[in-house]
Structure formats: C-alpha cells, structure tokens
Design an enzyme around this catalytic site. Structure first.
Site, short mmCIF file in Angstrom:
data_model
loop_
_atom_site.label_atom_id
_atom_site.label_comp_id
_atom_site.label_asym_id
_atom_site.label_seq_id
_atom_site.Cartn_x
_atom_site.Cartn_y
_atom_site.Cartn_z
N ARG A 46 0.86 -1.18 0.00
CA ARG A 46 0.00 0.00 0.00
C ARG A 46 0.89 1.23 0.00
O ARG A 46 2.12 1.13 0.11
CB ARG A 46 -1.02 0.03 1.14
CG ARG A 46 -0.72 -0.73 2.39
CD ARG A 46 0.37 -0.14 3.23
NE ARG A 46 0.19 1.27 3.46
CZ ARG A 46 1.15 2.11 3.76
NH1 ARG A 46 2.42 1.68 3.83
NH2 ARG A 46 0.94 3.38 3.98
N GLY A 47 0.25 2.40 -0.15
CA GLY A 47 1.02 3.63 -0.33
C GLY A 47 1.10 3.88 -1.82
O GLY A 47 1.53 3.01 -2.59
N ALA A 48 0.70 5.08 -2.26
CA ALA A 48 0.56 5.35 -3.69
C ALA A 48 1.82 5.02 -4.49
O ALA A 48 1.74 4.30 -5.50
CB ALA A 48 0.13 6.81 -3.89
N ARG A 89 -7.17 -0.69 -7.15
CA ARG A 89 -7.37 0.45 -6.24
C ARG A 89 -7.74 1.66 -7.09
O ARG A 89 -6.92 2.14 -7.88
CB ARG A 89 -6.09 0.79 -5.46
CG ARG A 89 -5.58 -0.26 -4.49
CD ARG A 89 -6.44 -0.50 -3.27
NE ARG A 89 -6.72 0.64 -2.42
CZ ARG A 89 -5.93 1.08 -1.44
NH1 ARG A 89 -4.79 0.50 -1.20
NH2 ARG A 89 -6.30 2.11 -0.69
N GLN A 195 -2.55 2.13 9.90
CA GLN A 195 -1.22 2.16 9.27
C GLN A 195 -0.23 2.98 10.07
O GLN A 195 0.97 2.74 10.00
CB GLN A 195 -1.32 2.74 7.84
CG GLN A 195 -2.07 1.88 6.85
CD GLN A 195 -3.52 2.29 6.72
OE1 GLN A 195 -4.11 2.83 7.67
NE2 GLN A 195 -4.11 2.05 5.57
N ASP A 236 -2.58 10.74 -2.17
CA ASP A 236 -2.79 9.64 -3.12
C ASP A 236 -3.14 10.15 -4.51
O ASP A 236 -2.86 9.50 -5.51
CB ASP A 236 -3.87 8.70 -2.61
CG ASP A 236 -3.31 7.80 -1.52
OD1 ASP A 236 -3.12 8.30 -0.40
OD2 ASP A 236 -3.01 6.63 -1.80
N ASN A 246 -6.27 11.97 0.17
CA ASN A 246 -5.31 11.20 0.96
C ASN A 246 -6.09 10.36 1.96
O ASN A 246 -7.32 10.46 2.05
CB ASN A 246 -4.32 12.15 1.67
CG ASN A 246 -3.14 11.41 2.27
OD1 ASN A 246 -2.54 10.56 1.63
ND2 ASN A 246 -2.83 11.70 3.53
N LYS A 247 -5.38 9.54 2.69
CA LYS A 247 -5.99 8.63 3.66
C LYS A 247 -7.08 9.32 4.48
O LYS A 247 -6.92 10.45 4.90
CB LYS A 247 -4.90 8.11 4.60
CG LYS A 247 -5.34 7.08 5.62
CD LYS A 247 -6.01 5.88 5.01
CE LYS A 247 -5.18 5.24 3.93
NZ LYS A 247 -5.98 4.40 3.01
#
Lengths: 350, 350
Positions: A46-48, A89, A195, A236, A246-247
């Site tokens: 995960r993480g762009a 995603r 996270q 993101d 973003n998250k």
C-alpha cells in the site's frame, strides 16, 4: 531491502507483506500478475508510490507470462492485464500513471515480442529506481521546513513502506532527523487500518526517532495546546488546484492545523499530481469493506454489537486552502497552486 | 432499569457495568463508597450526568457507612469521602456539582446523624430523578431541531447509559425517532474507548434506530458530501462563554461541521455549565492511561510495535464559535452565549 522489487533469479515480484507488520516481517513473491493485482487490492502493498511500482512490475510480469510470439498479441494481452491491475485500487493516481508509462513502452516499441518483454521489465525497474531518487529529493526539500526541536503530527504511513524506499512525508521527517534535528513525532494511529500505529510507529522505531501514538481524533487537542509545530502527510491523488485525496482523516487533521495556525504540508511526487482534474471533487473515492472498521477487538473482546454495520471511505479530499505548501521532488510549491503546480510538473517532464 | 440507582433492599448502589457492553449486560452493586470511586475512575459508569448521580449515591453510601453518633463527626467523614469521589474524574463538572449539592444538605442539616444519613439518601435520589426529568425536557427541546429524513453524526455515548436514564444528545435523537421522524445515525466509533461503537450502537439497536458505525476521522468526509444534516454531541463541562469540554474528538468533528455549514449542537443539562469559568481554556483536561490507546487488536493481533508509547487526552475543548446552538433543559440557547447561557442557568435556579 526495498518494499517492492524484482527478483531476477526466479523472475518474480517480491514485496514486504505489510499486513503482518509490526508483528512479523515477511516477504512474499508473486510470479503471476493476478496475484499482484490481489496483493494491491488486499493491501499486502500500500502507499501510492509503492502501488505504482508494484503495478509496473505486475505488468512486466504479465508480459513475461504471455506466450505470444507476435508483438500485437502480446500488446493486447498486456493491455488486458493493465485493466485488471488498474481496477485493484481506484483512488491512487500513481497506479494509473505507472501503468500508462508501461503501456507507452509497449505501444511505441519496435521489435520482437521477447524484446518488448525485456523493455517492459527495464521500464518497471526504472520506475522503481526513479521513485527512490525522487523520494530522496522530496526529503531534502521538505526537511528544510523542519526546525530543530519540532513536534510533528503525521498521518497514515508514508515511509519506506509506502514507497519503493525512503518515503514521502515520513521520508521528509526521517531526513530532518538524519540531518541532526531533534524532533518528536505524534503518530496518528489512522483508523480503520491503523497504518500509523502499525507501520509508521514500526519505521520510526527502526530509525530511532522518538514518537508517541495518538488517536486520530486527539490531533485537534494537541494542535490547540501550541505544542505541535508542523503537520505532514502524503497524498494519493492531487488535483491541478492542489486539492489532495489522501488517507481518510487527513481533511480533519488539516482543518485542525489550519484552525490553530499550524503549518500543514502534503508531500507528493509530481506523478501524484493529476493536472487533468481541475479540483478534488472530481477524484473518485474508494469505499472499502465494512470489516476493516468492525474487525478490531479490545482486550480480546468485540467492540460493537452483533449485526452492526459500518461505512468505510478510504480517502477524503483536503481542500488546497488548508495546505501551507506542497513538497515535490522539484521543490516546495506555495500558492497560487494552480499556476505553481503546473510549473513543477512540467519541470519534471522536461 | 436505570444506569445508576439505589438498591433499597440491600442498601447499595447498583450500576450497569458499561465496560462489558455490548458483549454482556451485567449489573454490579457497591456497598462501600471506595468501590463507587473506583467504578467512576475505571469507567464502570461514565457520562457526566451518570457520574454525578453515582457520586451522589456514593456520598449517601459513605454517610451510611460511617458509624458516628455526632453530627459533626459524620459531616467530617462525608467531607473526606467527597474529596475522594471528586478525585476520581477531574473534567466532568457534574461530579463536583452533585457532590456540592450533597454537601450543602450535610452542612445546613439540623438534627441527628441518623436523620442526616436519610436526608442525604433522599437528596441523591432527587438528583437521580431530576436527571431523568431534565433529560426528557432536553430531548423535547432538541428534537424540534431534527427534521424528518435527517442523517445525523453523533460522537461518543450520550444515551441512557451516559445518564440516569434517557440521555442528552442521544436522548434528543431518540425523542425525534419516537416522534416518528425517519432518521439515520452515523455513529463515531469514538477512539480510544470506543463508546460509540460499543454503547451508542448498542442503544440504537435496542431502540430500532437505523445506524452505521464510522471511524471518527471519516466524519469530515461524510460532512463534505452534503449527506449529513446535523451533528449532535453532549458536553462534560461548559464554560460561561459556551466553550465546551467533551470527549476527545468533538473539537475536530465540530470544526468539520462548521467548515461545511452543517449545524452542530451540544446538548447539556445546566448542571454542566460552569459559570465560574470564563472560557474553555480554564477547564482541566484529564489524560488517561496509554493502555486505552494501545489495547486494541485486529484479527486478534496487536496493532503497534512492542514498546510503543501513546498519549491519551480524554477530552478536548470545542470553542463556542463552532456551536450552532446549545440545548439545555430550559430551552435551546443561541449566541451570544455568555448572556444567554447565564439566563438559562438562572432560570433553572429560580
């Protein structure tokens, strides 16, 4: 080791399985691009930026899997695989960006199918290598914004684990620490997938950076006490005007920073900036399974009544008016964002 | 049954043990006021009004436990017990308010020690009965603010479990539902103790009110979509200017409501309003054990690295500028709050 990398020996993508951290450090290897798509969807990775590199290697893998002798057939296969990887995603723009770069290689390639396979692997490797280099450049630009003695609130995980290596927002914090600045990090636990508590806390512990975990909803309290000097998060997908998806929780954090006059920074590679979107309202927001919200226990006991339902949007959009500046590999960008973001994106492309 | 009540048969305070909900519904009985103080600190009972009633019964119990024949000795014992009960939770003003009412009875009492014991029990019972009546009045005033079809975000637990019966903010929502309004509640899970996911969800399920649990940090997303019409929460202590200390996260929620032009209401009995404090910065904020933040698991696994530390402020202060109105038992109060709150508090005292 890198978060995502190509294992040349067995011709497979290797990743750190982030779902097992911080309890267990384990790597997984995939020799089928369908597995890579699943790994992206299930958040093994995960993480762009890490997702971008994973998808690029996934597509190189797809090319390798296909047995076509003709270039046209291989191209068709790769295009189909890219669609599947893209669907894993929907919010992260790096996924689309990396696949597009890979498909451009396939489309413009002159030569045999076997050579294209090799060219795609080279391009995926280049995407991964560039990510590390870009992160280092962002980290240096961003670290200049951090003062000795700062307490910093950080949301989600944007560290080495969110990228191929080094990180975006956490890379900035890590770099400031490496430069000898004494800093303290308040780590948003980042519900629902935690996270922050799982991964950012784990990374900070590896680096020896002092930190404390807080509930996401406690950030406002700490910001209002005057004991926090800066807020850092990643992104993101960023629209042309600086609005950033973003998250989930980033918007409320940025609001609380703004309300207390504390600077808030989004750290994003220019590959995250989608100039085709004029504002953040156009970014699709992924809603994930309610199980991610409901699957926690306290003291081993369930924390909601049986049959409870939940909603689980994975991202929110922080309006650009709440951002003090945007840190990219091409420099720190201040308002007016529309004009200045376009400039740094072009700078990267030139 | 009530959340807190006197069990006449055995001369003990009976409470619902809220730490076991929603998994188990169990009541506990205390015949020693030290146990009551522990129950308040350990959050067997929580919610400002319920704590007030529990402390009042606790002090009546202390009077009953003391064997003094002389009035002066009994008074001294009761005063000491009040200090211990007061220390159990520093932020909730109802605790101080209820103890003060009880001590006033003790101080002004004319008669024998045995009669004072009886008088103190009568006063504690009166505090509990008044709480139920006050909550019903707040619920009726507040329900008028809710429209048919509203989606409402609610923070923490402010229902029957937070009071002697019926509730404050959740009482308002419950009343609107009883009046036939079709409503939907988005329940902030309310980290770290998850009173929303545990208790509010459980109560809403009992009442048959449709709801979904959300991460606290997702409220901003839902408020920004235009699909939420109102935000309701309670209050643990309100200053004379309307600044309100409430469960951690309330400030960020109110900010997000304000940023989207969605009305946000604090529902508080006038006993929660502390006119001696000119603004919220003067309210002491309790910081609780880090274990409350760290003691969660996901899929049975720990969610933070070994040795991780956490911060755990239990409350934050929401500035009055973010409140659309304040609902009290004496009516709905609009700005300017300093003037209008003083009026409703006096109205109650007249």
């Amino acid at each position: 080791m890198r978060t995502v990398e190509w294992n040349e020996k067995i011709g497979a993508v290797r990743m750190i399985d982030q779902r097992l951290l911080p309890g267990e450090f384990r790597t997984v290897e995939y020799d089928d691009y369908h597995q890579v798509a699943n790994a992206i969807r299930d958040m093994v990775v995960r993480g762009a930026p890490a997702i971008g590199a994973a998808a690029a290697f996934g597509l190189a893998l797809a090319a390798k899997q296909d047995r076509s002798v003709r270039l046209g057939e291989l191209r068709a296969y790769v295009l189909e695989a890219a669609r599947l990887l893209q669907a894993a995603r929907p919010t992260a723009v790096n996924l689309a960006w990396a696949l597009e770069r890979m498909l451009k290689v396939a489309a413009s390639f002159q030569g045999g199918a076997a050579d294209l396979r090799q060219a795609m692997l080279v391009e995926a490797q280049r995407i991964a290598d560039e990510d590390v280099e870009i992160n280092l450049r962002m980290a240096r630009h961003g670290a200049a914004l951090i003062q000795d003695g700062d307490t910093i609130i950080h949301h989600c995980n944007t560290g080495a684990l969110a990228t191929v290596d080094w990180g975006t927002a956490l890379g900035v914090i890590h770099m400031a620490f490496e430069q000898g600045k004494r800093i303290h990090v308040l780590v948003d636990e980042t519900r629902p997938r935690l996270q922050g508590a799982r991964l950012t806390a784990w990374e900070l512990q590896q680096y020896g950076i002092p930190y404390e975990i807080i509930s996401d909803n406690a950030a406002g309290f700490f910001l209002s006490t005057g004991k926090v000097q800066r807020v850092f998060f990643g992104g993101d997908r960023m629209a042309a005007n600086g609005d950033v998806a973003n998250k989930i929780g980033t918007y409320m954090l940025a609001l609380a920073a703004f309300d207390n006059g504390i600077p808030a920074y989004s750290v994003v590679p220019t590959s995250t900036i989608d100039l085709s979107l004029s504002h953040g309202g156009l970014i699709p927001i992924e809603e994930r399974s309610q199980d991610e919200v409901l699957n926690i226990q306290a003291g081993g006991q369930p924390v909601h009544p049986q049959g409870a339902k939940a909603r689980n949007p994975a991202f929110d959009v922080t309006p650009h008016r709440l951002l003090t500046a945007i840190v990219t590999e091409n420099g720190v960008v201040y308002p007016p964002y529309e004009e200045n973001l376009a400039r740094v994106v072009k700078k990267g492309g030139s």
